[in-house]
Design an enzyme around this catalytic site. Structure first.
Site, short mmCIF file in Angstrom:
data_model
loop_
_atom_site.label_atom_id
_atom_site.label_comp_id
_atom_site.label_asym_id
_atom_site.label_seq_id
_atom_site.Cartn_x
_atom_site.Cartn_y
_atom_site.Cartn_z
N HIS A 1 3.51 -5.45 -0.95
CA HIS A 1 3.74 -4.36 0.18
C HIS A 1 3.61 -4.87 1.37
O HIS A 1 4.00 -4.08 2.35
CB HIS A 1 2.28 -3.44 -0.03
CG HIS A 1 2.89 -1.90 0.09
ND1 HIS A 1 3.73 -1.38 0.76
CD2 HIS A 1 2.63 -0.83 -0.85
CE1 HIS A 1 4.04 -0.15 0.79
NE2 HIS A 1 3.21 0.34 -0.48
N ASP B 1 8.35 -1.73 2.30
CA ASP B 1 7.59 -0.38 1.81
C ASP B 1 8.09 0.45 0.58
O ASP B 1 9.15 -0.26 0.03
CB ASP B 1 7.73 0.74 2.87
CG ASP B 1 9.16 1.05 3.46
OD1 ASP B 1 10.10 0.83 2.61
OD2 ASP B 1 9.34 1.50 4.42
#
Length: 475
Positions: A446, A450
């Protein structure tokens, strides 16, 4: 006068600092040639046949089978000329040393036939130095050990022939089943001993069990069967408690454990998944392979098609082909796709790497993946073929499961998982139909992107699976 020379475990490259002795390829008393492989070791990357740079007579093994030794530790000693037992010159085409210390994984030629030295007036030596059958030494032997085994039985004389075995997997299977490869006749070219030969021998009903597994030391306490049963724990019929199996986390298994643990510690991963109708992809593959068969071309595997889909999706979403430089606090987007793919072998899960996958056609991807898979199963992958991946494709559907959330292969940024393809009801237009459906999952770092980027990548993969013509835009 000659001399006894000591050969240490050489630098095996790729930053490897230690190795485990798996199997000695020569016994004490054997004659070896310059650069002939003398021992098989397992590193964190692969099995390695280590050649000795000296020619002469092996006088001592300096490490036991199963021992883990560091680079530079003594491995074997060789009497190079008249320092050999009895003072006679070894019968060699080459004596002395090559001056080469191999950095890598074995020689290009199979081991040449070896001859064992025989003390004057004595029988053929068994090649052992401490009474065991594997020819290992306590590390204190010297030139005189070549003659110590002169009293061995004549039944060992036929065991001195060179083994026609190339695959480390064949040797490993033989060890596991307690089979002496010298007793087998190979069914391959020039008497090569194949895996099938070992499996046939292992299936013989009257073969005795391996001696190493014949005796288990009982636990301390009252003699078995002399006291009342407690009714607790797990035990044998004699009332003794069964011992737990311990599997060392060494070699490839240990490296995988460290990398997976590090991935969990350092990478904040997230996952998303989607189901896709793979019916058209399977039909396209069927038509491609029918055309290939008519024209004498190699067939295309489903894994190769999925690999081609991956490279097309990474070209559109390059953030997933990256790594994180934690010291510089930077995301490094990589210029080439080195595609790793999970391959299950008898030694565990390995991840071979197809380098420069973005420049390969589906056919070329399939050929390279097939080559790497075969090398993985034979334990012959080099460090370069097991490192440097930038993205991994994990086809866990071969195990019959629908979905998974795999651990990212550190230091990569993402992994695409592919489940089994199963017939399920699917809405086509406004009606239900039986279709071939697959679940696709993406686990991603992450920090590098995104959910929008990850979802876009996964959706593009699903679109290519459902409508293979989408790939034409990237060809």
């Amino acid at each position: 006068m000659g001399e006894v020379r000591e050969f240490a475990l050489p630098d095996l490259g790729e930053g490897l600092t230690e190795a485990t002795v798996v199997r000695w390829l020569v016994a004490v008393g054997d004659t070896v040639r310059v650069d002939e492989p003398v021992v098989e070791v397992e590193t964190a990357k692969a099995l390695v046949d280590v050649p000795c740079p000296y020619g002469g007579v092996v006088t001592a093994h300096r490490a036991e089978e199963g021992a883990e030794i560091p680079v530079g530790a003594p491995l074997v000693t060789v009497a190079t000329t008249d320092a050999a037992a009895g003072g006679a010159e070894p019968d060699l085409e080459q004596v002395g040393g090559s001056g080469n210390v191999l950095v890598g994984y074995g020689t290009h030629e199979p081991p040449r036939r070896r001859r064992r030295r025989t003390a004057p007036g004595a029988g053929t030596p068994s090649g052992t130095s401490n009474g065991t059958s594997n020819g290992t030494s306590n590390g204190t032997g010297g030139p005189g050990q070549a003659a110590d085994a002169a009293g061995a039985s004549a039944s060992d004389a036929g065991r001195t022939r060179a083994l026609a075995v190339i695959s480390p997997l064949v040797r490993r299977l033989a060890r596991e089943h307690g089979i002496d490869l010298r007793e087998l006749t190979g069914s391959g070219p020039d008497g090569l001993i194949l895996r099938a030969d070992v499996e046939r021998a292992a299936g013989t009903p009257d073969r005795p069990a391996p001696a190493a597994a014949a005796v288990t030391e009982p636990p301390a306490g009252p003699a078995a069967g002399t006291g009342p049963a407690t009714g607790t724990g797990t035990g044998t019929e004699a009332g003794t408690e069964a011992e737990a199996e311990r599997i060392p986390l060494t070699g490839i298994r240990g490296t995988a454990a460290e990398r997976l643990a590090r991935s969990r510690r350092e990478i904040p991963d997230a996952s998303c998944w989607v189901e896709a109708d793979a019916t058209e992809l399977l039909d396209a593959r069927r038509r491609m392979n029918a055309h290939a068969e008519r024209n004498g071309l190699p067939s295309v595997s489903l894994l190769a098609l999925l690999a081609r889909v991956c490279t097309a999706a990474l070209a559109r979403y390059p953030a997933l082909n990256s790594t994180v430089d934690t010291r510089a606090r930077e995301i490094v987007v990589l210029p080439h796709v080195h595609l790793g793919f999970a391959a299950q072998t008898e030694r565990g899960l390995v991840v071979p790497v197809v380098r420069g996958a973005e420049a390969l056609s589906t056919e070329a991807l399939g050929a390279e993946m097939a080559r790497l898979t075969e090398a993985a199963r034979a334990g012959a992958l080099t460090p370069a073929e097991l490192t440097g991946g930038t993205f991994t494709l994990n086809n866990y559907g071969v195990f019959g499961v629908d979905g998974s959330t795999p651990i990212i292969n550190h230091p990569e940024a993402a992994m695409l998982g592919v489940g089994r393809i199963a017939r399920k009801p699917w809405v086509v237009g406004d009606e239900l139909a039986a279709r071939h459906v697959v679940q696709l999952s993406l686990t991603f770092d992450h920090r590098v992107c995104d959910g929008g980027t990850a979802g876009g990548f996964l959706r593009h993969v699903a679109d290519c699976v459902e409508h293979p013509a989408v790939l034409l835009r990237t060809l």
